[in-house]
Write a protein that holds these residues in place. Sequence first.
Motif, short mmCIF file in Angstrom:
data_model
loop_
_atom_site.label_atom_id
_atom_site.label_comp_id
_atom_site.label_asym_id
_atom_site.label_seq_id
_atom_site.Cartn_x
_atom_site.Cartn_y
_atom_site.Cartn_z
N LEU A 67 9.20 3.69 8.95
CA LEU A 67 10.44 4.43 9.16
C LEU A 67 10.35 5.82 8.53
O LEU A 67 11.01 6.76 8.98
N ASP A 68 9.56 5.95 7.48
CA ASP A 68 9.27 7.26 6.90
C ASP A 68 7.88 7.68 7.34
O ASP A 68 6.97 6.85 7.44
N GLY A 69 7.71 8.99 7.52
CA GLY A 69 6.40 9.50 7.86
C GLY A 69 5.40 9.28 6.74
O GLY A 69 4.21 9.08 6.98
N HIS A 70 5.88 9.31 5.49
CA HIS A 70 5.07 9.01 4.32
C HIS A 70 5.80 7.93 3.52
O HIS A 70 6.92 8.14 3.06
N GLU A 71 5.17 6.80 3.33
CA GLU A 71 5.73 5.72 2.53
C GLU A 71 4.59 4.87 1.97
O GLU A 71 3.42 5.14 2.21
N TRP A 72 4.93 3.85 1.20
CA TRP A 72 3.91 2.96 0.65
C TRP A 72 3.18 2.21 1.76
O TRP A 72 3.78 1.90 2.78
N PRO A 73 1.85 1.90 1.59
CA PRO A 73 0.98 2.21 0.45
C PRO A 73 0.22 3.51 0.68
O PRO A 73 0.11 3.99 1.81
N TYR A 74 -0.37 4.05 -0.41
CA TYR A 74 -1.13 5.29 -0.32
C TYR A 74 -2.61 5.02 -0.55
O TYR A 74 -3.00 4.30 -1.48
N MET A 75 -3.44 5.59 0.33
CA MET A 75 -4.90 5.43 0.21
C MET A 75 -5.42 6.54 -0.70
O MET A 75 -5.75 7.64 -0.24
N VAL A 76 -5.47 6.27 -1.99
CA VAL A 76 -5.81 7.30 -2.95
C VAL A 76 -6.51 6.68 -4.15
O VAL A 76 -6.24 5.52 -4.51
N ARG A 77 -7.38 7.43 -4.76
CA ARG A 77 -8.07 6.98 -5.97
C ARG A 77 -7.06 6.57 -7.03
O ARG A 77 -6.07 7.27 -7.28
N GLY A 78 -7.28 5.42 -7.62
CA GLY A 78 -6.38 4.93 -8.65
C GLY A 78 -5.38 3.90 -8.16
O GLY A 78 -4.74 3.21 -8.97
N ASN A 79 -5.23 3.77 -6.84
CA ASN A 79 -4.32 2.76 -6.31
C ASN A 79 -5.09 1.47 -6.06
O ASN A 79 -5.83 1.34 -5.07
N ALA A 80 -4.91 0.50 -6.96
CA ALA A 80 -5.63 -0.76 -6.88
C ALA A 80 -4.88 -1.81 -6.05
O ALA A 80 -5.33 -2.95 -5.97
N SER A 81 -3.76 -1.42 -5.44
CA SER A 81 -3.05 -2.37 -4.57
C SER A 81 -3.96 -2.83 -3.45
O SER A 81 -4.74 -2.04 -2.90
N LYS A 82 -3.85 -4.09 -3.10
CA LYS A 82 -4.74 -4.65 -2.09
C LYS A 82 -4.06 -4.69 -0.72
O LYS A 82 -2.87 -4.98 -0.61
N LEU A 83 -4.85 -4.41 0.29
CA LEU A 83 -4.34 -4.44 1.66
C LEU A 83 -4.05 -5.87 2.09
O LEU A 83 -4.76 -6.81 1.71
N VAL A 84 -3.00 -6.01 2.88
CA VAL A 84 -2.65 -7.30 3.48
C VAL A 84 -2.36 -7.06 4.96
O VAL A 84 -2.00 -5.94 5.36
N PRO A 85 -2.51 -8.07 5.79
CA PRO A 85 -2.22 -7.89 7.21
C PRO A 85 -0.80 -7.38 7.45
O PRO A 85 0.15 -7.84 6.81
N GLY A 86 -0.68 -6.42 8.34
CA GLY A 86 0.62 -5.84 8.66
C GLY A 86 0.87 -4.50 8.00
O GLY A 86 1.80 -3.79 8.38
N MET A 87 0.08 -4.13 7.02
CA MET A 87 0.23 -2.81 6.43
C MET A 87 -0.22 -1.74 7.42
O MET A 87 -1.23 -1.91 8.11
#
Length: 430
Positions: free
Chosen positions: A364-384
Amino acid sequence: MKLAHPALSRRRVLQLSGGASALALLAQQGASAQTPASEELPPPVRALQPLTEGVVPISPDEHRGRLARAQALIAASGLDAVVLGPGSGLRYFTGAEWGLSERFLGMVLARNGDPVWIVPAFERDRALEQIRVGTDVRAWEEDESPYELVARALKDRAATARIGIDEAMPFAFSDGIAQVAPALRLVSATAVTAGCRMVKDAHEVALMRRACEITLRAHRAVFESLKDGTTVAEASAWSAAAHRRLGVRGGSLVLFGQDAAFPHGTEKPRPLRAGDVVLIDGGCRLHGYSSDITRTAVFGAPASERQRRIWDLVRKAQQAAFAAARPGVECQAVDAAARRVIEEGGFGPGYKFLTHRLGHGIGLDGHEWPYMVRGNASKLVPGMTFTDEPGIYIPGELGIRHEDTVVVTETGCENLAPKWSGTPEEPAVV
């Protein structure tokens, strides 16, 4: 007809958009002063037809399901309730679209029960047109405090400790709640809002896939319309018109030659010349859901050996990131995969030539979570869903970026845009 209007940078459009999809408003780059009449449009743009048939918006039942998911996350996060104000978060959970102003309008959602709406009394009837989920609507008069009603709603829902506040809510609103209810502990609601919004369902993905197809068709029409001397104002006006003819609101940032070394545009754009790279970065909104696609071509002459080498290297970096994206992989690893290719190709180190993160979440936002950037250790899940957009930017020479919107699948990643060929001469094949 040439349009004379100051160019807006992509970043400036983000600032002006007030939380709306900035890419859908990029047409302001040159089209806001004068919009070409239909007969003035180039034939490739004039030939476009609507591409929205059969597409349906998110339903009230789907919004109710989202609220139930939010309530589960409220409990799991140790919150008693969340408070949402105007913006994409409120639209995501309820379908309500309300412009941000100094007057508070919002929703209280506790662990259990229906939401409570707080609205300006003189706007109550208009608010009721927007409220499709929940019947508890409490109105405040101009000389009353809306925050007292928020505090009362929280108390009525037994929410007396930790309250999540939408991260996009203005400080004035959250501070107003804190002043009337000092015993409450106000914290970020991101675990709930992003926790729901980051993972798209099949309906959301379908809307974004169609939005991507629309934008790619608009890009191709603009590329086919370029001529020597075209200004960025003309090209961005064509992009806005192309999106309209395809049935949506959208637009593009357009950059020529050395101006493309500015990833978000320049205040002093110059007209198009043969041999220039042409970078078109844009998108649209379809029932609220965004597309974001960049294509870079070489205009009016065969690509030089250096242009082609850089074009191919950026494409290789994009493909490396795409291959790296799969469930369980950290977001920063996707950025690293693309950056490694560019550095090994001689354009490093670090952010020297790929000056920005690899990509950003989108919905819904052009920029929203998640961000592909150094330091972001969040893990991808299906549907992202996120953008895969590496680039190489050489000041005074050129900039080349390839960008697609992708979705994580059970086994890897899927490009939501139609396939396209891999040459500087054919950057936007549909």
